[in-house]
Design a protein around this motif. Structure first.
Motif, short mmCIF file in Angstrom:
data_model
loop_
_atom_site.label_atom_id
_atom_site.label_comp_id
_atom_site.label_asym_id
_atom_site.label_seq_id
_atom_site.Cartn_x
_atom_site.Cartn_y
_atom_site.Cartn_z
N SER A 190 65.03 -23.95 -0.69
CA SER A 190 63.67 -23.69 -0.23
C SER A 190 63.35 -24.49 1.03
O SER A 190 63.84 -25.60 1.20
CB SER A 190 62.68 -24.07 -1.33
OG SER A 190 61.36 -23.97 -0.85
N ILE A 191 62.54 -23.90 1.89
CA ILE A 191 62.04 -24.64 3.06
C ILE A 191 60.55 -24.90 2.91
O ILE A 191 59.85 -25.18 3.88
CB ILE A 191 62.35 -23.90 4.38
CG1 ILE A 191 61.79 -22.48 4.37
CG2 ILE A 191 63.85 -23.91 4.67
CD1 ILE A 191 61.90 -21.75 5.69
N ALA A 192 60.08 -24.82 1.67
CA ALA A 192 58.66 -25.07 1.38
C ALA A 192 58.32 -26.53 1.65
O ALA A 192 59.11 -27.42 1.34
CB ALA A 192 58.35 -24.72 -0.07
N PRO A 193 57.14 -26.78 2.21
CA PRO A 193 56.76 -28.16 2.52
C PRO A 193 56.35 -28.98 1.29
O PRO A 193 56.34 -30.20 1.35
CB PRO A 193 55.57 -27.99 3.48
CG PRO A 193 54.99 -26.66 3.14
CD PRO A 193 56.15 -25.81 2.69
N VAL A 194 56.01 -28.31 0.19
CA VAL A 194 55.64 -29.00 -1.05
C VAL A 194 56.31 -28.29 -2.23
O VAL A 194 56.57 -27.09 -2.19
CB VAL A 194 54.11 -29.06 -1.26
CG1 VAL A 194 53.45 -29.98 -0.24
CG2 VAL A 194 53.48 -27.69 -1.20
N ALA A 195 56.55 -29.06 -3.29
CA ALA A 195 57.30 -28.54 -4.45
C ALA A 195 56.63 -27.35 -5.12
O ALA A 195 57.31 -26.44 -5.59
CB ALA A 195 57.51 -29.66 -5.46
N CYS A 196 55.30 -27.31 -5.15
CA CYS A 196 54.63 -26.24 -5.88
C CYS A 196 54.84 -24.87 -5.23
O CYS A 196 54.59 -23.85 -5.86
CB CYS A 196 53.15 -26.53 -6.04
SG CYS A 196 52.21 -26.55 -4.52
N LEU A 197 55.32 -24.82 -3.99
CA LEU A 197 55.55 -23.54 -3.32
C LEU A 197 57.02 -23.12 -3.31
O LEU A 197 57.38 -22.11 -2.74
CB LEU A 197 55.01 -23.60 -1.88
CG LEU A 197 53.51 -23.83 -1.75
CD1 LEU A 197 53.11 -23.93 -0.29
CD2 LEU A 197 52.74 -22.72 -2.45
N GLU A 198 57.86 -23.91 -3.97
CA GLU A 198 59.29 -23.61 -3.96
C GLU A 198 59.65 -22.36 -4.77
O GLU A 198 60.56 -21.64 -4.42
CB GLU A 198 60.09 -24.81 -4.45
CG GLU A 198 60.10 -25.94 -3.44
CD GLU A 198 60.88 -27.15 -3.90
OE1 GLU A 198 61.27 -27.21 -5.09
OE2 GLU A 198 61.10 -28.04 -3.07
N ASP A 199 58.93 -22.12 -5.86
CA ASP A 199 59.18 -20.94 -6.68
C ASP A 199 58.37 -19.76 -6.16
O ASP A 199 57.36 -19.95 -5.49
CB ASP A 199 58.81 -21.21 -8.14
CG ASP A 199 59.68 -22.29 -8.77
OD1 ASP A 199 60.85 -22.41 -8.38
OD2 ASP A 199 59.16 -23.02 -9.64
#
Length: 145
Positions: A86-95
């Protein structure tokens, strides 16, 4: 978000293959020598890239790797997602679905979603071909006296 050496080196390897695509299959040793990257580290990276079917490989004396498609068909975002996850900036947006128990009450969620969209849009808008053209353009007017 911080891009690891794995992601950066994968991008350099893919650019090297794009730049030298007319030569056919390119050995990891050649890439490692040109890019000043350990061949052993490239072997780890190529295993990840090869599993995603974005490379073609050939064994034997004339073996090596080449891009499976044209450089214009690969985006920086695609390559980084393959190597980094993932290239999401925060963990909650990884899924795909936000699993955070605070998502309804989170006052910063919209900020992180906007940042993620901006990062994704930017990285997905840049192809290997565009990077090659940009680097060639920079070298044209680069005079050293």
């Amino acid at each position: 978000m911080k891009i690891s050496t794995k992601g950066r080196y994968a991008l350099r390897m893919m650019l090297d293959l794009a730049e030298n695509k007319e030569k056919g299959f390119i050995s990891l040793k050649e890439i490692a020598d040109r890019q000043k990257i350990s061949k052993q580290y490239l072997e780890q990276i190529v295993a990840i890239l090869n599993a995603s079917n974005i490379l073609r490989s050939n064994r034997g004396k004339q073996g090596g790797y080449m891009l499976a498609k044209e450089p214009s068909q690969y985006t920086v975002g695609q390559i980084l997602r393959i190597t980094e996850g993932s290239i999401a900036p925060v963990a909650c947006l990884e899924d795909e679905v936000n699993q955070c128990e605070r998502k309804i009450a989170c006052k910063t969620l919209a900020l992180w979603e906007g940042l993620y969209a901006a990062i994704s849009d930017y990285l997905d808008s840049i192809t290997l071909q565009a990077l090659l053209e940009q680097s060639q353009g920079k070298n044209v007017d680069n005079y050293v006296i």
